[in-house]
Each structure stands twice: as structure tokens, then as C-alpha cells.
Design an enzyme around this catalytic site. Structure first.
Site, mmCIF file in Angstrom:
data_model
loop_
_atom_site.group_PDB
_atom_site.id
_atom_site.type_symbol
_atom_site.label_atom_id
_atom_site.label_comp_id
_atom_site.label_asym_id
_atom_site.label_seq_id
_atom_site.Cartn_x
_atom_site.Cartn_y
_atom_site.Cartn_z
ATOM 1 C CG ASP A 170 -1.793 0.638 1.030
ATOM 2 O OD1 ASP A 170 -1.976 1.674 1.190
ATOM 3 O OD2 ASP A 170 -3.394 0.021 0.650
ATOM 4 C CG ASN A 226 -13.372 1.443 -4.598
ATOM 5 O OD1 ASN A 226 -13.993 0.812 -4.112
ATOM 6 N ND2 ASN A 226 -12.949 2.650 -4.216
ATOM 7 C CG HIS A 269 -5.601 4.066 1.216
ATOM 8 N ND1 HIS A 269 -4.901 2.783 1.034
ATOM 9 C CD2 HIS A 269 -6.531 4.156 0.403
ATOM 10 C CE1 HIS A 269 -5.188 1.787 -0.033
ATOM 11 N NE2 HIS A 269 -7.170 2.874 -0.602
#
Length: 500
Positions: A201, A346, A242
Site C-alpha cells: 500500500d 470502486n 491509506h
């Protein structure tokens, strides 16, 4: 995923993997000379192609036969074509290279050892990019996996919202933990220190009071340059929370501070792959998977899709070559026993019935193009990866969540999730990025009580233990039976079942 993911029954799907040959990899690099001519024949003896000055680009090159000798041939061909090697993975037959020769891909394709070659992005490598101007050259065949690269920073990897900073202990506000049975599961176990989850990430705040005790510093690194940099500063977040948010959902400690993660006693590692412009390029992601495997991760969480294409298609030479390279890294990790968990995305798209993509490439000018079943969101749609859709506090599919019969494996809470954020605080975020770490956390609990399970076995048990969720009445988008449907896959992940 891919064509093997066709089961619509409640029977867990066991999917094949291809393990690479475990031979130590190598890295060779040289400073680029713009427009340098190729004066020598390539490694196969074919006539050299005259170099043509062009933009500085990065490439993924796949070796036809995966072994050290063939990989070394490709490394030499890279040099002969006016390029330099960023990183080389003999164990999977992938070489990441850089060149400003516009004829580089054409030249490499003539090397008999090369299966495919493709540019990893559509924009030229900028001077600010961590991979720019490969330096500190190594001779072909010399090991470079553990060499430290320059430290780098990162920003947002796709958080949809970050609001409501919470300064006080707030476990009671974690509706998501109750929804998946984590509160009850914690009465049995908080997980084992023997289990390691790699958070691939944007980095994790190393001194966050709810995370510091559970971060494995020795297994953390930045992969922004395409080479793992293990310095502490390299994997710290700068402009994005995040990765820190994701890590908190997985393993925020039970310490009387803030919140509690799904598996609050397991370890997490920060594997940073998001650059300052918010891109996760293939060279960083491949490095991330390989480094996580090398450092003993049991599970990886991947709350992103690889840029610059939302969907990587087989009918494009560059995209197909990159998809092959990423897939080799993923399959290698799974062959080593790692479970890879990924967010479904998403865009509110039906991944089982793709028709058009208007958002890619996102590093230059997007184009509207037709797409089909040969185009994949990676890593989410790679074979063996656990693909996670998002649910709301009422149990419905989150409006933003992608879906798809035979693509979604399992569902988890992803709307308004409270977790840790950079700066030492707490905030709520929404996205399949938030759903995926719930599944990674449950997998960590399952691995804690069943250390003998391989990664793919963990996935099978997660599916079998998930709580069936039927399609909403009257929905034309949600297809399939209650046991396995387009919105929820095998069902809502269950932490209590995992520890029982």
C-alpha cells in the site's frame, strides 16, 4: 479468477497456481545515455536494431523458459538494446528494465529467450520518479534483490473519504467488527505473533500508538524504485493515510488506545508501492509481491489496482506483457504459501460483463475503448487472489463497489470504516480498500489457529465459513444463488467461524 472462476455453487473453489523456480535473482544497471546506438548483436546473435532516441520508459520483460541462464540472456539483451536493468527476478523469469531507445521493445522481442515485452506505463518516466536514471550498476548475474534504493514518499492510494478524527478510544463505534463476528472472536483469540500480513500500500506510520507494537520493521520496505529499500524512512507515509488505515483494520493493537483491529495480535509489514503522484505502477507491485514473499508474509492485502490501466487487456502487447509479469509474481507468491487478498474496486462495475473503459490510461489522456473478458483488473482478477466486495452497515452492497458473478469471492464491511490514520489519529473511510483488510484480518486469525494451512487452503476455508447473503429482492444486477452471487460471492466473511 480468470476462466477458472466459474463455480456458482457454495463449494469453495480451489484454483491452480504455477510456482516459479527458486533461484536467486539478479540485478544489473547502468546509467542511460540518451539515444545511444546499439553497436553489438543481441544475445541470440540476431542483427542489432539501430537505436532511435525516444522518451525514457520502463518495461516488463518475460523470459520464455524460467531459469537463471535464460534470464541472464535477457539481461544482456537489455544492455545491447541501450537499456538498463532495474530489477531481475530469475525465479519467475521477469526482468524490469529502463530505456530511452524508442526501438527497445522491438529489439528485445528479437531475443529468442524473450516471451514478451511491454511498457509499464504510457507517460515517460519523469525526473521525479523513484525509478528515474537507474544508477549503481551491477554486472549481469550479480544479486541485487536486497540492495537499498533511494528513500521515497507517497500519497493517496484511493481512499474515498477521510473524516471525523477521533481522539478517544472508539472500539464501540466499530460497527464493522461486530458485523463480521470479530468482537466474539476476540474472546477466543486476538491472533498469533507468528502470523505476518504484508500491507502492500502507501506505507504505514511506524510510530502510530495503535500500530507500532505490531509493525514488523525488519519485514517492511519501499518498492517505489522497483528495488526494495528497507530503510525506515522509505516506507513511512507522507501525504496518504491509506496504508495506515488499512493496517489499523487488520491489526490495531488491543492496548486501551483508539480502536481494535480484526487480528490485534498479529504482525503487519509495510510494503510501500504508491508513488507521490498516487500511482501504483507494475514494477513497484511486482517488487511488493516478491519482497512480501521473501520476508515471510502469510497474507498480503492489496487495496488498489495497478496503474495506469484500470483493465489490462490481452489484445494489447504492452498490457498483455505486463499482466503476465504481475501474474507470475502473484502465482509465485501463492506457490510459496501466501494468500493474496484484493479489493474489487470502486467503479460500481459488473466485472463479469465488461464492455467499455473510459478512465484509462490515467497517467496521460484517458481513451474510451471496448473491453471484454480478456481484460482484467489486476491484481484483483488474477487467478487465486481473494477478491472482496464492500458492504454497508445495513448489510447491503456498497453503492460504489464493483461486483460480478464468478469474480467476487467474498464480501466485507467497507462503508464508513473507522481506523487509524497518519499523524497518530483516527478517521473514517469508505471503499473496497476498506473491505479487503477485514478479509485479510480474518485470514490472519484463521492462520493463527491453523498454522498448517497454506494460502490457498486459507482461501477455501474463508469461502466455506462465510455467511450466505442473498441478492436484494428485485435486483437486476445481482445474479446467482444465495450460496454464491454477483454482489457477495460466497457471503460475508466470518471471524468467529475462523477461530472456532
Amino acid at each position: 479468477m480468470f476462466t477458472l472462476r466459474t463455480s456458482t455453487s457454495g463449494i469453495p473453489r480451489r484454483r491452480a497456481v504455477t510456482a516459479g523456480i527458486a533461484i536467486s535473482a539478479a540485478l544489473c544497471a547502468a546509467v542511460l545515455v540518451p539515444g545511444a546506438a546499439m553497436a553489438a548483436p543481441n544475445a541470440s546473435g540476431a542483427a542489432a536494431i539501430q537505436a532511435v532516441p525516444g522518451p525514457l520508459m520502463n518495461y516488463a520483460i518475460n523470459v520464455g523458459i524460467v531459469n537463471r541462464g535464460q534470464t541472464l540472456k535477457v539481461e544482456r539483451a537489455v544492455a545491447a538494446a541501450g537499456g538498463s536493468v532495474i530489477e531481475s527476478y530469475a525465479e519467475i523469469g521477469v526482468v524490469i528494465a529502463q530505456s530511452d531507445n524508442a526501438a527497445f521493445a522491438t529489439a528485445l522481442a528479437k531475443e529468442k529467450a524473450v516471451l514478451s515485452v511491454g511498457a509499464t506505463r504510457t507517460a515517460p518516466v519523469a525526473a521525479t520518479d523513484p525509478t528515474y536514471g537507474v544508477s549503481d550498476p551491477l554486472a549481469p548475474g550479480e544479486s541485487g534483490h536486497k540492495r537499498s534504493a533511494a528513500a521515497a514518499t507517497t500519497k493517496d492510494a484511493g481512499v474515498e473519504a477521510e473524516v471525523t478524527v477521533i481522539p478517544d478510544p472508539s472500539e464501540s463505534r466499530q460497527w464493522d467488527m461486530a458485523a463480521i463476528g470479530a468482537v466474539a472472536a476476540h474472546e477466543i483469540t486476538d491472533g498469533s505473533r507468528d502470523v505476518l500480513v504484508a500491507v502492500i500500500d502507501s506505507g504505514i506510520q511506524g510510530d502510530h500508538p495503535d500500530l507500532a507494537a505490531n509493525i514488523d520493521v525488519n519485514a517492511s520496505a519501499s518498492c517505489l524504485s522497483g528495488v526494495a529499500d528497507t530503510s525506515y524512512e522509505s516506507w513511512q507515509p507522507t501525504t496518504s493515510s491509506h496504508g495506515t488505515h488499512v493496517a489499523g483494520t487488520i491489526a490495531a493493537a488491543r492496548n486501551g488506545i483508539g480502536i481494535v483491529g480484526v487480528a490485534p495480535n498479529v504482525r503487519v509489514s509495510a510494503v510501500k508501492v504508491v508513488n507521490d503522484d498516487g500511482f501504483i505502477y507494475p514494477e513497484a507491485a511486482i517488487c511488493g509481491f516478491m519482497y512480501a514473499t521473501e520476508t515471510g508474509a502469510d497474507i498480503t492485502n492489496n487495496s488498489y489496482y495497478i496503474d495506469p490501466w484500470e483493465f489490462w487487456c490481452d489484445n494489447n502487447a504492452d498490457q498483455s506483457a505486463v499482466k503476465t509479469a504481475v501474474n507470475r509474481a502473484v502465482q509465485y507468491s501463492q506457490g510459496k504459501g501466501v494468500l493474496n487478498v484484493a479489493a474489487a474496486g470502486n467503479s460500481a462495475l459488473d466485472l463479469a460483463n465488461k464492455t467499455v473503459d473510459s478512465s484509462s490510461p490515467n497517467d496521460t489522456v484517458p481513451v474510451t475503448r471496448p473491453i471484454d473478458a480478456t481484460c482484467h483488473d489486476i491484481p484483483a482478477e488474477l487467478d487465486g487472489v481473494v477478491t472482496v466486495s464492500s458492504t454497508t452497515s445495513t448489510g447491503a452492497k456498497s453503492g460504489f463497489s464493483n461486483y460480478g458473478l464468478g469474480v467476487i469471492d467474498i464480501a466485507a464491511p467497507g462503508s464508513s470504516i473507522l481506523s487509524t490514520v497518519a499523524g497518530g489519529g483516527y478517521g473514517t473511510s469508505s471503499g473496497t480498500s476498506m473491505a479487503s483488510p477485514h478479509v485479510a484480518g480474518v485470514a490472519a486469525l484463521l492462520k493463527s489457529v491453523h498454522p498448517e494451512y497454506s494460502g490457498l487452503a486459507l482461501g477455501d476455508v474463508l469461502y466455506a465459513q462465510a455467511n450466505d447473503v442473498a441478492c436484494p429482492a428485485g435486483s437486476a444486477l445481482c445474479t446467482g444463488p444465495v450460496e454464491n452471487n454477483a454482489f457477495f460471492g460466497e457471503g460475508l466473511v466470518d471471524a468467529l467461524e475462523a477461530v472456532n
